[in-house]
Design a protein around this motif. Sequence first.
Motif: not given
Length: 70
Positions: A4-20, A22-30
């Motif tokens: 979920s791109a709307l929550k700060p925790n979701g964005r922080a998790l995305y940033e951590a995933c992206k570091q591991v 690079a093909r990580s994506y942040l989405v709000d809906t399927p």
Amino acid sequence: HCLSALKPNGRALYEACKQVNARSYLVDTPEAISSQWFEGAHSVGICGATSTPKWLMEKCKEQIEAFSFD
């Protein structure tokens, strides 16, 4: 990754995933998931922050499974 791109925790998790991965994506809906993201992929991971409902991650999984890969 489907987060979920709307929550700060979701964005922080995305940033951590992206570091591991690079093909990580942040989405709000399927529906925001693109089949092109999975070209050449051998595995897929889906994760969400604690505030991300399990049903939303399940819907992301279903969206990915609906893509036709040859």
